[in-house]
Design an enzyme around this catalytic site. Sequence first.
Site, PDB file in Angstrom:
ATOM      1  N   GLU B  62       0.998  -1.452   0.165  1.00 41.96           N
ATOM      2  CA  GLU B  62      -0.053  -0.021  -0.083  1.00 41.96           C
ATOM      3  C   GLU B  62       0.572   1.584  -0.178  1.00 41.96           C
ATOM      4  O   GLU B  62       0.472   1.911  -0.543  1.00 41.96           O
ATOM      5  CB  GLU B  62      -1.276   0.250   1.459  1.00 41.96           C
ATOM      6  CG  GLU B  62      -2.315  -1.363   1.022  1.00 41.96           C
ATOM      7  CD  GLU B  62      -1.830  -1.926   1.626  1.00 41.96           C
ATOM      8  OE1 GLU B  62      -0.609  -2.908   1.918  1.00 41.96           O
ATOM      9  OE2 GLU B  62      -2.323  -3.144   0.967  1.00 41.96           O
ATOM     10  N   HIS B 131     -11.419  -4.772   8.590  1.00 39.36           N
ATOM     11  CA  HIS B 131     -11.233  -4.670   6.306  1.00 39.36           C
ATOM     12  C   HIS B 131     -13.118  -3.856   6.493  1.00 39.36           C
ATOM     13  O   HIS B 131     -12.930  -3.118   5.621  1.00 39.36           O
ATOM     14  CB  HIS B 131     -12.456  -5.624   6.424  1.00 39.36           C
ATOM     15  CG  HIS B 131     -11.248  -6.999   5.725  1.00 39.36           C
ATOM     16  ND1 HIS B 131      -9.788  -7.391   6.253  1.00 39.36           N
ATOM     17  CD2 HIS B 131     -10.904  -7.152   4.101  1.00 39.36           C
ATOM     18  CE1 HIS B 131      -9.218  -8.173   5.735  1.00 39.36           C
ATOM     19  NE2 HIS B 131      -9.578  -8.045   4.091  1.00 39.36           N
TER      20      HIS B 131
END
Lengths: 318, 326
Positions: B62, B131
């Site tokens: 990321e 999540h």
Amino acid sequence: MENKKKIELYRSMLLIRHFEEKLTELCRIERKLPGMVILCTGQEAVAAGTCAALEKDDVIISNHRSHGHLLAKGAEPNTVMAEIFGKKTGCNKGKSGTLHIAVPEVNALCTTTVVGGGIPIAVGTAFAQQYKKRRQVTVCFFGNGAADEGSFHESLNMAALWNLPVIFVCENNVYSGAQRMEEHTKVKDIAARAAGYAMPGVVVDGNDAEAVFKATTEARLRCLAGEGPTLIECKTYRWRGHGEADHQAYQPKDEIARWMERCPVKKIERELLAAGAISNQEISELEESIAKIVEDAVRFAEESPWPAPLEALDDVYV
Amino acid sequence: MQQITMGQAVRQALAEEMQRDPNVFLAGEGIGVGIHESPVMPTFGLLREFGPDRVKDTPVSEAAIAGLAVGASVLGLRPVVEVMFNPFFTLASDQIVNHAAKLRYLSGGKSSFPMVVRVKTGAGFGAGCQHSHNLEAWAAHCPGLKVVMPGTAADAKGLLKSAIRDDNPVVFIEDMGLYFFPTPVPEGEYTIPIGVADIKRPGRDVTVVTWSKMLGVAFKAAAILSKEGIEVEILDLRTLLPLDKEAIITSLKKTGRLVILHEATRTGGFGGEIAALAVDEAFSYLKAPVKRVTGPDIPVPFSPPLEQFYIPDEHQLVEAVKSVVL
């Protein structure tokens, strides 16, 4: 290397040395600077040797120890000095100070003080160079400490995977803050990590500007041939502390002295004299002209106005 | 008007902008070949249509993905990168918070970073708290960023096209709960300006300020309340940063009552900012205390009854509205 090119390299290093020594003076003796100052004294060969192998359109991404990189890439001493002073005429209007100077005019696009923070950005600029099919490369300067950051590993992996035209230049000055290399990593050479990403890893004497120039030139040719990135580790030494406020008690005095004997500026000077490429007289003249450039930069900075407080609100958004 | 989901609307915006501007490219984890192949997903089929040079499947990295966008944008490309789930924003955040948001300022206005970070978000998928975690207030706390959070497919399309054309870094947060239900979306080319809120339902009694998936909850509550004679005005912020203060104040002048609804947790949530704005700049119009309906201050739980307990619903909103009207 041709003598003419080598004299340019010497000149570039002399400028950095004078610039940094003047900052030490301003900071320690006269206390004229408004904030933190981080210097690259003793590491001039890395900045100068690398940038001498680049074209103007090539991009550099720099870190907190940036003055050498910027000057070697061709930034104007006046506006860089004014930025370090926090003045309105600084190349970033006083928004960045010593730590985050960007000089887009010479493609020095980002200086970041987040350790390792510039490495993913270099992947991005190299991606753009590849995407636009330009014959250009990106050089990313960072220290040995940055090689412990996750961003280093993510970036080297992605750059290698996509054959991006980027040269990762690890300026290993032995210290990461107050930690010696053996206190922050078990590897002897940061360049060994290149193998983990299937890219060449090269160790060079970071106090030998010509060796740095040659390694960068080879890496640049690899980039342009579409063969992807290279990690170059330049072994050098941090003469000053992390910043000018650093007590340096953790750096043994005899170690500093040993490295000062290996001064990169004196080394290239000796070589040029031995080759008969320059005379003592010419060296004195060169030093004088560079001292004047730095004096002029300081005068420019001192005489420049402060930014008006409300200018703080400008330049957040386009 | 076409009936498509928000995922499809996002896909249309991406495809149209890629056709329009060769500098637009996409990068992210599984955006080309993913583990979930569904026509309602926002990048479905784009690899086939635009090829691997412009649709980059990345390693699971990321920080490098976000940095890729920062570096590519300063050289004039217009990256649209994806952070798969909002909690992973943390891994990309140095690049977004310290670099994308600040480098223009640090350059003294010389450089710009025209990039979009698309972030998928929202509870309700049984995916748990790593999540599902709405962090829009984090992004909105970073001057230099724009933060967009659409609540309808039509808004998502027009706002994403504006985000891609914007010369500033934009964090574009998509609630996955909106990916699956078709709603009307105009045919053809259109954009919606960033920073402009939208009255989704006019009403005289109470202003409900909301955004993203909670818009649907606001509509359900409004229907219930209408039967009882209470007319709610639903103001969909659409953009959190820059905030459309004018729209909020104008609505408060009319209704004099404010309830803020968001899915994110309460403490430090963006609702607090709206409440502060009302008190600072519209106090004289207020006839009642300002109320917030939000997720409770807990991580999003996994078990279905626990997760449902977490997500604000219309009954909570009805109660809050009544508490300020009656």
